[in-house]
Enzyme design. Structure first.
Site, mmCIF file in Angstrom:
data_model
loop_
_atom_site.group_PDB
_atom_site.id
_atom_site.type_symbol
_atom_site.label_atom_id
_atom_site.label_comp_id
_atom_site.label_asym_id
_atom_site.label_seq_id
_atom_site.Cartn_x
_atom_site.Cartn_y
_atom_site.Cartn_z
ATOM 1 N N THR A 12 -2.938 9.635 -2.683
ATOM 2 C CA THR A 12 -2.471 9.535 -4.054
ATOM 3 C C THR A 12 -3.582 10.139 -4.899
ATOM 4 O OG1 THR A 12 -1.274 7.577 -3.456
ATOM 5 C CG2 THR A 12 -1.831 7.780 -5.776
ATOM 6 N N ARG A 17 8.181 6.522 -11.337
ATOM 7 C CA ARG A 17 8.221 6.255 -9.902
ATOM 8 C C ARG A 17 9.494 6.860 -9.310
ATOM 9 N NH1 ARG A 17 5.089 4.867 -5.601
ATOM 10 N NH2 ARG A 17 5.816 3.065 -4.444
#
Ligand code: DON
Length: 558
Positions: A367, A94
């Site tokens: 995404t 992340r």
């Protein structure tokens, strides 16, 4: 006569608008991703003898070339894996907040959120994690040399990728924002039409340097220098030090049982696994198979469990390296079942009335998720993102990729919703080097101790509930993988207090009944909910792919 009949059936099938209900079936291995070019490259790596982790590296980077909408070098993601010996784990790559970020960096002098600052341009960018993730996974589990894995990706970038109809529409829609975010015209701002070929030559050069110099090329080499300078020239705050300090992290996945399934999903800093476990724990005792699929009562039970789980998400969840999360309590069966005790079919619970703004749900699938099972029985489930469509819209021409706008996943101001309408709190405030809370839910399901399903999706806040419904469609309603992916989906996230429904997907009678009970429905402004790419292990050991027809998604394998 026989031939005529066959022809007739063929014409009917060809003209039929409904999607095929059975996906690709293969004997041994499969990659399902958002673009056929990426699935093909991943699958060919497997065919060469590579394993799921080699294919992960290839597919991830091929998506950066073939699907710049969400595939990336400038973003981050999560991988959940299950090896053929049953070992499980999770990798967190992340993005992180830059070292000089501050809690109030997106607020004006009156303490109000400055519109667009966390979503468009260089300030919205978190320190990218994708290259670190790919190399970390490969270092631990890869079997082919990384140079060999990157070669077909580089060739694809040089040869170019054909624009699809859906891609043309996306480019048309986002071009005005490309112009707002970038000083110069960018590669994708060229009026590209369906059938054109876009060559990604700068990206090919960046990938070639990474192929030669490895991970550190991106974080400490020439690429790092160019990237930091580019971001600062565009008003950003990411420095070479930020890039040099970035590390991907191994995490312990969230694991829980639902009936005879064992669900393995992503841990914080994603809320995915925790929320999914809370919802599934909350609904388990209702024996859903007794209700019709997408019937009023079925929707009610799931909505009420979702409402409760998302309320907790807001309050408790953030980067586990910064905040302490009561993980054991939140994911316990007793906790979620207790929370469901005050639900009755007659009276919907009301989400308390914290004010919320109007939500732009239009950008819904930025995404991307891919699922892989290799010929050795290893499985990986990966969701990767630059957050919004083409991320911050800021594109580095020299390096050939878009930068994320993941800073918007932090809570810029407690109580103010982000672009997915999610309301954050203290646990997800901005702090230097912190990872922003995510909803990404790459998941693997076991049944009777064996690999059963690999599943995930984009969709912002709707990710968790789309993964949930896909698993339930197979488990409770005996659907195959493609059929489960095709079915219309709905979503509730506590606030705003409405059920988002995929347009034209639900029975009118059911909708009327829900409204009569007091539920607000949002079909008009609803996004297409998720774009699920999944693999199911069939009882005979073969694999069935579920590639979401809502995009250009494709399953390829052998
Ligand atoms: O990490 C998250 O939850 C978001 N950045 C995901 C964004 C996403 O799925 C975009 N597609 N709708």
């Amino acid at each position: 006569m026989k031939l005529q009949k066959l022809l007739f059936i063929f014409i009917i099938l060809f003209n039929c608008k409904s999607q095929p209900e059975i996906g690709l079936i293969t004997e041994k291995a499969m990659v399902v991703s958002a673009r056929k070019e990426a699935s093909k490259i991943g699958s060919e790596i497997l065919k060469k003898g590579g394993n799921a982790f080699d294919a992960m590296a290839a597919t991830e980077l091929a998506l950066a070339v073939a699907y710049p909408y969400a595939g990336n070098l400038g973003g981050g993601g999560f991988m959940v894996y299950r090896k053929n010996d049953g070992e499980i784990g999770a990798l967190d790559y992340r993005e992180k907040a830059p070292l000089s970020s501050t809690k109030d960096m997106f607020l004006d002098s009156l303490g109000n959120v400055i519109k667009g600052k966390s979503t468009l341009g260089a300030m919205a960018v978190g320190v990218p994690g994708t290259i670190a993730g790919v190399f970390e996974s490969h270092k631990r589990f890869g079997s082919l040399p990384i140079e060999e894995i990157l070669q077909p990706v580089i060739e694809l970038a040089k040869k170019g990728v054909i624009v699809t109809d859906k891609q043309q529409k996306r480019l048309e829609k986002h071009t005005p924002n490309f112009r707002k975010a970038n000083k110069k015209t960018i590669l994708l701002d060229n009026n590209w039409k369906k059938g054109d070929t876009i060559k990604y030559l700068s990206l090919a050069e960046t990938l070639t340097r990474i192929q030669k110099n490895g991970r550190d090329e991106f974080y400490k080499g020439e690429t790092a220098k160019v990237l930091a300078k580019f971001l600062q020239d565009n008003g950003g705050i990411i420095t070479e030090e930020d890039l040099a300090k970035y590390e991907a992290k191994w995490r312990t996945p969230v694991v829980f049982n639902y009936d005879d399934l064992k669900i393995i999903s992503m841990a914080p800093p994603s809320s995915g696994g925790v929320c999914l476990s809370q919802i599934m724990n909350g609904i388990e005792t209702f024996n859903l198979e007794q209700y019709e699929h997408n019937s009023t009562k079925y929707i009610q039970i799931i909505t009420e469990a979702e409402r409760r789980a998302y309320a907790d998400r807001s309050y408790y969840l953030g980067d586990p390296d910064f905040v302490s999360i009561p993980l054991k309590e939140l994911t316990s069966k007793e906790y979620s079942q207790e929370r469901m005790k005050n639900f009755s079919f007659e009276n919907p619970t009301s989400s308390n009335s914290i004010s919320h703004g109007s939500i732009d749900f239009v950008e819904s699938n930025e995404t991307t998720h891919y699922s892989i099972v290799d010929q050795f029985g290893n499985a990986v489930s990966v969701t990767t993102t630059i957050n919004g469509a083409y991320g911050s819209k800021l594109y580095c021409p020299e390096l050939g990729f878009f930068l994320n706008n993941e800073m918007d996943d932090f809570s810029s101001k407690p109580g103010t919703p982000n672009m997915f309408g999610l309301i954050g709190a203290e646990a997800n405030k901005i702090e230097p080097e912190k990872r922003m809370l995510s909803s990404m839910t790459p998941t693997i399901v076991e049944k009777n101790g064996k690999l059963f399903m690999v599943v995930g999706t984009p969709g912002g806040s709707t990710i968790i509930t789309s993964v949930l419904q896909t698993i339930l469609n197979v488990h409770e309603f005996d659907m195959g993988m493609q059929e489960a992916v095709n079915k219309p989906r709905f979503h509730h996230q506590w606030l705003p207090d409405d059920i988002k429904m995929e347009p034209n997907g639900f029975d009118t009678k059911v909708k009327k009944q829900l409204q009569a009970l007091g539920y607000k429905l949002d079909e008009t402004n609803s996004p297409v909910i998720g774009k699920v790419d999944a693999i199911l292990v069939l009882p005979n050991g073969k694999l069935e792919g579920g590639a979401d027809h809502r995009g250009d998604d494709t399953a390829i394998g052998f």
